[in-house]
Design a protein around this motif. Structure first.
Motif, PDB file in Angstrom:
ATOM      1  N   GLY A  10       0.958  -1.203  -0.003  1.00 53.07           N
ATOM      2  CA  GLY A  10       0.016   0.212  -0.111  1.00 53.07           C
ATOM      3  C   GLY A  10       0.683   1.319  -0.035  1.00 53.07           C
ATOM      4  O   GLY A  10       2.086   1.161   0.049  1.00 53.07           O
ATOM      5  N   ILE A  11       0.226   2.294  -0.169  1.00 52.99           N
ATOM      6  CA  ILE A  11       0.764   3.720  -0.109  1.00 52.99           C
ATOM      7  C   ILE A  11       1.711   3.659   1.184  1.00 52.99           C
ATOM      8  O   ILE A  11       1.160   3.650   2.179  1.00 52.99           O
ATOM      9  N   GLY A  12       2.848   4.080   1.130  1.00 50.01           N
ATOM     10  CA  GLY A  12       3.677   4.546   2.239  1.00 50.01           C
ATOM     11  C   GLY A  12       4.100   3.193   2.957  1.00 50.01           C
ATOM     12  O   GLY A  12       5.063   3.414   4.133  1.00 50.01           O
ATOM     13  N   SER A  13       4.096   2.080   2.447  1.00 46.84           N
ATOM     14  CA  SER A  13       4.288   0.989   2.996  1.00 46.84           C
ATOM     15  C   SER A  13       5.869   0.624   2.994  1.00 46.84           C
ATOM     16  O   SER A  13       6.562   0.241   3.816  1.00 46.84           O
ATOM     17  N   GLY A  14       6.597   1.186   1.869  1.00 45.65           N
ATOM     18  CA  GLY A  14       8.170   1.068   1.772  1.00 45.65           C
ATOM     19  C   GLY A  14       8.436   0.165   0.643  1.00 45.65           C
ATOM     20  O   GLY A  14       9.628  -0.128   0.781  1.00 45.65           O
ATOM     21  N   LYS A  15       7.574   0.271  -0.326  1.00 43.43           N
ATOM     22  CA  LYS A  15       8.007  -0.395  -1.674  1.00 43.43           C
ATOM     23  C   LYS A  15       9.465  -0.029  -2.153  1.00 43.43           C
ATOM     24  O   LYS A  15      10.234  -0.846  -2.573  1.00 43.43           O
ATOM     25  N   THR A  16       9.530   1.451  -2.506  1.00 40.99           N
ATOM     26  CA  THR A  16      10.651   1.968  -3.057  1.00 40.99           C
ATOM     27  C   THR A  16      11.873   1.734  -2.038  1.00 40.99           C
ATOM     28  O   THR A  16      12.888   1.515  -2.562  1.00 40.99           O
ATOM     29  N   THR A  17      11.690   2.127  -0.768  1.00 42.04           N
ATOM     30  CA  THR A  17      12.855   1.805   0.198  1.00 42.04           C
ATOM     31  C   THR A  17      13.216   0.294  -0.020  1.00 42.04           C
ATOM     32  O   THR A  17      14.413   0.295   0.010  1.00 42.04           O
ATOM     33  N   ARG A 141       3.991   7.771   7.543  1.00 40.62           N
ATOM     34  CA  ARG A 141       5.152   8.081   6.625  1.00 40.62           C
ATOM     35  C   ARG A 141       4.625   9.087   5.450  1.00 40.62           C
ATOM     36  O   ARG A 141       5.462   9.486   4.868  1.00 40.62           O
ATOM     37  N   ARG A 145       6.302  12.172   4.251  1.00 45.63           N
ATOM     38  CA  ARG A 145       6.950  12.372   2.900  1.00 45.63           C
ATOM     39  C   ARG A 145       6.528  13.134   1.983  1.00 45.63           C
ATOM     40  O   ARG A 145       6.838  14.057   1.367  1.00 45.63           O
ATOM     41  N   ASN A 176       7.410  -4.168   7.542  1.00 45.59           N
ATOM     42  CA  ASN A 176       8.572  -2.793   7.592  1.00 45.59           C
ATOM     43  C   ASN A 176       7.842  -1.981   8.570  1.00 45.59           C
ATOM     44  O   ASN A 176       7.288  -0.942   8.477  1.00 45.59           O
ATOM     45  N   THR A 178       9.895  -1.287  11.276  1.00 42.64           N
ATOM     46  CA  THR A 178      11.033  -0.627  12.341  1.00 42.64           C
ATOM     47  C   THR A 178      11.673   0.087  11.432  1.00 42.64           C
ATOM     48  O   THR A 178      11.429   0.736  10.491  1.00 42.64           O
ATOM     49  N   ASP A 179      12.905   0.168  11.851  1.00 37.05           N
ATOM     50  CA  ASP A 179      14.122   0.990  11.220  1.00 37.05           C
ATOM     51  C   ASP A 179      14.756   0.451   9.952  1.00 37.05           C
ATOM     52  O   ASP A 179      14.505  -0.798   9.573  1.00 37.05           O
ATOM     53  N   LYS A 180      15.427   1.187   9.252  1.00 32.80           N
ATOM     54  CA  LYS A 180      15.912   0.866   7.858  1.00 32.80           C
ATOM     55  C   LYS A 180      17.075  -0.335   8.017  1.00 32.80           C
ATOM     56  O   LYS A 180      16.969  -1.321   7.259  1.00 32.80           O
ATOM     57  N   LEU A 183      15.477  -3.408   8.258  1.00 29.60           N
ATOM     58  CA  LEU A 183      14.842  -3.829   7.029  1.00 29.60           C
ATOM     59  C   LEU A 183      15.685  -4.782   5.925  1.00 29.60           C
ATOM     60  O   LEU A 183      15.435  -5.600   5.259  1.00 29.60           O
TER      61      LEU A 183
HETATM   62  P1  ATP Z   1       4.334   4.851  -2.509  1.00 25.29           P
HETATM   63  O1  ATP Z   1       3.220   3.819  -2.704  1.00 25.29           O
HETATM   64  O2  ATP Z   1       3.253   6.145  -1.770  1.00 25.29           O
HETATM   65  O3  ATP Z   1       5.073   5.461  -3.565  1.00 25.29           O
HETATM   66  P2  ATP Z   1       6.280   3.365  -0.927  1.00 25.29           P
HETATM   67  O4  ATP Z   1       5.515   2.065  -0.783  1.00 25.29           O
HETATM   68  O5  ATP Z   1       7.127   3.110  -2.357  1.00 25.29           O
HETATM   69  O6  ATP Z   1       5.258   4.579  -1.229  1.00 25.29           O
HETATM   70  P3  ATP Z   1       8.440   4.639   0.371  1.00 25.29           P
HETATM   71  O7  ATP Z   1       8.554   5.696  -0.487  1.00 25.29           O
HETATM   72  O8  ATP Z   1       9.611   3.502   0.251  1.00 25.29           O
HETATM   73  O9  ATP Z   1       7.029   3.687   0.154  1.00 25.29           O
HETATM   74  O10 ATP Z   1       8.462   5.039   1.898  1.00 25.29           O
HETATM   75  C1  ATP Z   1       7.619   6.091   2.474  1.00 25.29           C
HETATM   76  C2  ATP Z   1       8.368   6.733   3.334  1.00 25.29           C
HETATM   77  O11 ATP Z   1       8.472   6.281   4.279  1.00 25.29           O
HETATM   78  C3  ATP Z   1       9.598   7.298   2.722  1.00 25.29           C
HETATM   79  O12 ATP Z   1       9.770   8.793   3.104  1.00 25.29           O
HETATM   80  C4  ATP Z   1      10.618   6.310   3.242  1.00 25.29           C
HETATM   81  O13 ATP Z   1      11.948   6.867   3.324  1.00 25.29           O
HETATM   82  C5  ATP Z   1       9.976   6.119   4.636  1.00 25.29           C
HETATM   83  N1  ATP Z   1      10.413   4.831   5.198  1.00 25.29           N
HETATM   84  C6  ATP Z   1       9.840   3.348   4.760  1.00 25.29           C
HETATM   85  N2  ATP Z   1      10.209   2.587   5.467  1.00 25.29           N
HETATM   86  C7  ATP Z   1      10.924   3.183   6.466  1.00 25.29           C
HETATM   87  C8  ATP Z   1      11.768   2.498   7.717  1.00 25.29           C
HETATM   88  N3  ATP Z   1      11.847   1.304   7.880  1.00 25.29           N
HETATM   89  N4  ATP Z   1      12.038   3.373   8.591  1.00 25.29           N
HETATM   90  C9  ATP Z   1      11.860   4.839   8.580  1.00 25.29           C
HETATM   91  N5  ATP Z   1      11.420   5.246   7.258  1.00 25.29           N
HETATM   92  C10 ATP Z   1      10.909   4.664   6.313  1.00 25.29           C
END
Ligand code: ATP
Length: 201
Positions: A10-17, A141, A145, A176, A178-180, A183
């Motif tokens: 989902g949105i903000g879940s951390g896919k790109t990270t 998040r 962001r 996802n 906790t911290d990076k 991850l």
């Molecule tokens: P979207 O679908 O909205 O593009 P996404 O799933 O790709 O979102 P990211 O852009 O990877 O999500 O993460 C959302 C925000 O949360 C970013 O600013 C990212 O740096 C932060 N973030 C992701 N994972 C973590 C983490 N484990 N700890 C701290 N910040 C995180």
């Protein structure tokens, strides 16, 4: 052909990270549906010409690029236009995703599709990795962001598949929450697993 791991969440879940970690630490090539969705409507493309014919020249900016905000608004107000647009763009996006996955040279390829569940694109992948976290964290998040309000992010979350729907089709899940650095240890475990599978087929 290449072993394809579909990545969604989902949105903000951390896919790109997550996909950045696979790319930077293990050299895994990432094919991103969102990037391709922009590429297929670049100036000069047949799709952009078709959109201009349908919506009028005002759908283009001064520079001739697609006014995405206006397109979203007009499509949101008119379901028939949305259907028309999806029927134009989805086959082009699917084709490009397949071409780019075939061209990838890494041990396997990550195919990032935010709306994989919503658009029923499971069949394009050999395996599905879902990035999951509690909705409160997604909200926090995404708002920080994007610098937008909670209401806007919540309405996007409402329009997307639920966590349960995504988890139901997952072969693997990265929680996802906790911290990076934490991850990365999860990514490493999955990388080793995918590499072994890719080498065995
Ligand atoms: P979207 O679908 O909205 O593009 P996404 O799933 O790709 O979102 P990211 O852009 O990877 O999500 O993460 C959302 C925000 O949360 C970013 O600013 C990212 O740096 C932060 N973030 C992701 N994972 C973590 C983490 N484990 N700890 C701290 N910040 C995180």
């Amino acid at each position: 052909s290449n072993f394809i791991v579909g990545l969604t969440g989902g949105i903000g879940s951390g896919k790109t990270t997550v996909s950045d970690l696979f790319k930077e630490h293990y050299g895994i090539e990432v094919v991103d549906a969102d990037v391709i969705a922009r590429e297929v409507v670049q100036p000069g493309s047949k799709a952009l010409a078709a959109i201009r014919d349908k919506f009028g020249a005002s759908i283009l900016s001064q520079e001739g690029t697609l006014d995405r905000a206006q397109l979203r608004t007009r499509v949101f107000a008119d379901p028939a236009l949305k259907t028309w647009l999806n029927e134009l763009l989805h086959p082009l996006i699917r084709e490009q995703m397949q071409i780019q996955c075939q061209q990838a040279k890494s041990d396997y390829v990550l195919l990032s599709i935010p709306l994989l569940v919503e658009n029923q694109l499971q069949h394009l992948t050999d395996r599905i990795l879902v990035v999951d976290c509690p909705e409160a964290i997604q909200l926090q998040r995404a708002t920080s962001r994007d610098g937008v309000g909670e209401a806007q992010i919540k309405s996007i979350m409402q329009s997307q598949a639920s966590r349960e729907q995504r988890l139901a089709i997952a072969d693997d899940v990265i929680v996802n929450d906790t911290d990076k650095p934490h991850l990365l240890t999860k990514v490493q475990t999955l990388h080793n697993k995918y590499k072994a599978i890719a080498q065995s087929i």
